[in-house]
Design a protein around this motif. Structure first.
Motif, PDB file in Angstrom:
ATOM      1  N   PHE A 125       0.796  -0.669   0.181  1.00 25.99           N
ATOM      2  CA  PHE A 125       0.093   0.058  -0.170  1.00 25.99           C
ATOM      3  C   PHE A 125       0.596   1.479   0.238  1.00 25.99           C
ATOM      4  N   HIS A 126       2.268   1.042   0.353  1.00 31.76           N
ATOM      5  CA  HIS A 126       3.152   2.009   0.249  1.00 31.76           C
ATOM      6  C   HIS A 126       3.307   3.241  -0.817  1.00 31.76           C
ATOM      7  N   PHE A 127       2.505   4.537  -0.879  1.00 29.93           N
ATOM      8  CA  PHE A 127       2.817   5.492  -1.861  1.00 29.93           C
ATOM      9  C   PHE A 127       3.429   5.203  -3.315  1.00 29.93           C
ATOM     10  N   ASP A 128       3.277   5.022  -4.304  1.00 31.62           N
ATOM     11  CA  ASP A 128       4.164   5.193  -5.510  1.00 31.62           C
ATOM     12  C   ASP A 128       3.543   5.984  -6.933  1.00 31.62           C
ATOM     13  N   PRO A 129       4.690   7.157  -7.164  1.00 27.95           N
ATOM     14  CA  PRO A 129       4.674   8.425  -7.822  1.00 27.95           C
ATOM     15  C   PRO A 129       3.838   7.613  -8.898  1.00 27.95           C
ATOM     16  N   LYS A 130       3.998   6.514  -9.456  1.00 27.64           N
ATOM     17  CA  LYS A 130       4.292   6.246 -10.900  1.00 27.64           C
ATOM     18  C   LYS A 130       2.107   5.571 -11.279  1.00 27.64           C
ATOM     19  N   LYS A 131       2.010   4.797  -9.827  1.00 26.62           N
ATOM     20  CA  LYS A 131       1.001   4.404  -9.645  1.00 26.62           C
ATOM     21  C   LYS A 131      -0.467   6.024  -9.779  1.00 26.62           C
ATOM     22  N   ALA A 132       0.438   7.208  -9.124  1.00 28.76           N
ATOM     23  CA  ALA A 132      -0.644   8.363  -9.174  1.00 28.76           C
ATOM     24  C   ALA A 132      -1.298   8.648 -10.486  1.00 28.76           C
ATOM     25  N   MET A 133       0.002   7.961 -11.082  1.00 27.85           N
ATOM     26  CA  MET A 133      -0.388   9.159 -12.923  1.00 27.85           C
ATOM     27  C   MET A 133      -1.252   8.451 -13.662  1.00 27.85           C
ATOM     28  N   GLU A 134      -1.828   6.462 -12.819  1.00 25.91           N
ATOM     29  CA  GLU A 134      -2.328   5.581 -14.201  1.00 25.91           C
ATOM     30  C   GLU A 134      -3.529   5.328 -13.428  1.00 25.91           C
ATOM     31  N   ALA A 135      -4.585   5.111 -14.156  1.00 31.08           N
ATOM     32  CA  ALA A 135      -6.024   3.876 -14.146  1.00 31.08           C
ATOM     33  C   ALA A 135      -5.428   2.928 -13.127  1.00 31.08           C
ATOM     34  N   ASP A 136      -6.051   1.700 -12.639  1.00 36.23           N
ATOM     35  CA  ASP A 136      -5.894   0.830 -12.292  1.00 36.23           C
ATOM     36  C   ASP A 136      -7.293   0.213 -12.200  1.00 36.23           C
ATOM     37  N   ILE A 137      -7.023  -0.497 -13.071  1.00 37.18           N
ATOM     38  CA  ILE A 137      -8.022  -1.234 -14.468  1.00 37.18           C
ATOM     39  C   ILE A 137      -9.304  -1.786 -13.204  1.00 37.18           C
ATOM     40  N   GLY A 138      -8.477  -2.737 -12.362  1.00 41.74           N
ATOM     41  CA  GLY A 138      -9.720  -3.766 -11.543  1.00 41.74           C
ATOM     42  C   GLY A 138     -10.783  -2.797 -10.945  1.00 41.74           C
ATOM     43  N   VAL A 139     -10.432  -1.610 -10.283  1.00 39.88           N
ATOM     44  CA  VAL A 139     -10.561  -0.840  -9.288  1.00 39.88           C
ATOM     45  C   VAL A 139     -12.007   0.301 -10.515  1.00 39.88           C
ATOM     46  N   LEU A 170     -13.340  -3.310 -24.146  1.00 37.26           N
ATOM     47  CA  LEU A 170     -12.200  -3.551 -25.611  1.00 37.26           C
ATOM     48  C   LEU A 170     -10.718  -3.566 -25.455  1.00 37.26           C
ATOM     49  N   SER A 171     -10.614  -3.682 -23.893  1.00 38.29           N
ATOM     50  CA  SER A 171      -9.376  -4.098 -24.251  1.00 38.29           C
ATOM     51  C   SER A 171      -9.197  -5.247 -24.151  1.00 38.29           C
ATOM     52  N   GLY A 172     -10.126  -6.511 -24.042  1.00 44.19           N
ATOM     53  CA  GLY A 172      -9.541  -7.379 -23.705  1.00 44.19           C
ATOM     54  C   GLY A 172     -10.137  -8.589 -22.545  1.00 44.19           C
ATOM     55  N   GLN A 173     -10.155  -7.431 -21.476  1.00 42.60           N
ATOM     56  CA  GLN A 173     -10.454  -8.439 -20.187  1.00 42.60           C
ATOM     57  C   GLN A 173     -10.668  -7.555 -19.129  1.00 42.60           C
ATOM     58  N   VAL A 174     -12.002  -8.405 -18.915  1.00 35.50           N
ATOM     59  CA  VAL A 174     -12.724  -7.858 -18.076  1.00 35.50           C
ATOM     60  C   VAL A 174     -13.141  -8.164 -16.684  1.00 35.50           C
ATOM     61  N   PHE A 175     -13.451  -7.700 -15.365  1.00 39.68           N
ATOM     62  CA  PHE A 175     -13.247  -7.441 -14.338  1.00 39.68           C
ATOM     63  C   PHE A 175     -14.389  -8.073 -13.814  1.00 39.68           C
ATOM     64  N   VAL A 176     -14.392  -8.637 -11.879  1.00 42.61           N
ATOM     65  CA  VAL A 176     -15.914  -9.089 -11.550  1.00 42.61           C
ATOM     66  C   VAL A 176     -15.284  -8.539 -10.046  1.00 42.61           C
ATOM     67  N   ASN A 177     -16.448  -7.550  -9.383  1.00 42.83           N
ATOM     68  CA  ASN A 177     -15.020  -7.483  -8.005  1.00 42.83           C
ATOM     69  C   ASN A 177     -13.707  -7.079  -7.765  1.00 42.83           C
ATOM     70  N   GLY A 178     -13.861  -6.577  -8.992  1.00 49.01           N
ATOM     71  CA  GLY A 178     -11.765  -5.912  -8.726  1.00 49.01           C
ATOM     72  C   GLY A 178     -10.898  -7.094  -9.523  1.00 49.01           C
ATOM     73  N   PHE A 179     -11.417  -8.705  -9.653  1.00 54.41           N
ATOM     74  CA  PHE A 179     -10.586  -8.813 -10.202  1.00 54.41           C
ATOM     75  C   PHE A 179     -11.072  -9.767 -11.519  1.00 54.41           C
ATOM     76  N   PRO A 180     -10.266 -10.553 -12.365  1.00 51.70           N
ATOM     77  CA  PRO A 180     -10.141 -10.745 -13.520  1.00 51.70           C
ATOM     78  C   PRO A 180     -11.820 -11.774 -13.732  1.00 51.70           C
ATOM     79  N   ASP A 181     -12.745 -11.548 -14.756  1.00 53.33           N
ATOM     80  CA  ASP A 181     -13.344 -12.421 -14.730  1.00 53.33           C
ATOM     81  C   ASP A 181     -13.059 -13.711 -15.718  1.00 53.33           C
ATOM     82  N   TYR A 182     -12.908 -14.665 -14.718  1.00 52.29           N
ATOM     83  CA  TYR A 182     -12.488 -15.993 -15.474  1.00 52.29           C
ATOM     84  C   TYR A 182     -13.482 -16.788 -15.853  1.00 52.29           C
ATOM     85  N   ASP A 183     -13.768 -16.941 -17.420  1.00 47.10           N
ATOM     86  CA  ASP A 183     -14.122 -18.759 -17.671  1.00 47.10           C
ATOM     87  C   ASP A 183     -13.846 -20.216 -16.681  1.00 47.10           C
ATOM     88  N   PRO A 184     -14.289 -20.802 -15.920  1.00 51.25           N
ATOM     89  CA  PRO A 184     -13.915 -21.588 -15.494  1.00 51.25           C
ATOM     90  C   PRO A 184     -14.080 -22.674 -16.105  1.00 51.25           C
TER      91      PRO A 184
END
Length: 240
Positions: A125-139, A170-184
């Motif tokens: 959870f420690h702050f990373d300046p680079k992460k403050a400049m990019e979006a988190d896909i899951g969130v 369109l990015s090809g990755q789908v998320f559910v509850n913040g996690f990748p939506d895997y196909d069983p």
């Protein structure tokens, strides 16, 4: 039943009020209003969530990631109707509509919050300046789905969520509850073996939340195996 009683004692002795009231509601016909009341105590005046709702981060300030944690709890009361739940939802919408930590491409993730460094937190959870400049896909996906479900369709934040959801679709990755939506099926989860299953892949119980799940009939045998492995793990701890 013996294992259940022992686990219940473990919860009674050690759980936070938030997790105790959730347990009580889910497993012992407890009052959902009690659970929601405790959940609301983690909500700030700005509508976001903070404090140690995420046990590994004691930052009291609101952030997009901690809202996702709150939504995981709120999902447990998905069928419950109350004014407390409505107020929690309205507060979250207010926070997200404020645009705090919202970039053009979405919301920043857990390492993009500078104030984390001022409070007890685990290293990730420690702050990373680079992460403050990019979006988190899951969130971003998690919060966008919430907005599209509860926000006013004419609001600016609703339209923003539509754009963001389409972008990550369109990015090809789908998320559910913040996690990748895997196909069983693609994961071949029917072949689940706790001894060899990679730790980073979802477990059968990820897809099957109850016997009412659409995946339960075809995955019942591996779900039972998964649950047994959880019990076996707990048995190997001194606590249980």
């Amino acid at each position: 039943m013996d294992y259940f009683i022992r686990l219940r004692k473990l919860v009674y002795r050690n759980a936070r009020p938030l997790d105790y009231t959730m347990w009580n509601y889910l497993f012992e016909n407890g009052n959902c209003e009690d659970f929601l009341s405790v959940l609301s105590s983690y909500q700030n005046e700005d509508g976001g969530f903070g404090y140690n709702i995420e046990c590994n981060n004691w930052n009291p300030n609101s952030s997009p990631y901690t809202i996702c944690i709150a939504l995981d709890y709120l999902d447990k009361a998905s069928d419950y109707v109350s004014s407390t739940k409505d107020m929690i939802i309205m507060g979250i919408i207010k926070y997200l509509a404020s645009g705090t930590y919202l970039l053009e491409s979405g919301w920043v993730g857990m390492q993009g919050i500078l104030s984390n460094n001022d409070y007890a937190h685990m290293p990730w959870f420690h702050f990373d300046p680079k992460k403050a400049m990019e979006a988190d896909i899951g969130v971003t996906k998690r919060l966008s789905d919430f907005i599209l479900k509860y926000a006013d369709e004419d609001s600016e934040i609703y339209h923003k969520a539509e754009v963001l959801k389409e972008t990550y679709k369109l990015s090809g990755q789908v998320f559910v509850n913040g996690f990748p939506d895997y196909d069983p099926v693609s994961l071949n989860i029917k072949s689940f073996d706790p001894a060899t299953w990679p730790s980073w892949l979802p477990l059968p119980v990820y897809f099957v939340g109850s016997q009412n799940s659409k995946h339960y009939p075809e995955l019942k045998h591996v779900v039972d195996l998964n649950l047994d492995s959880i019990i076996n793990t707990l048995q190997n701890t001194k606590e249980i």
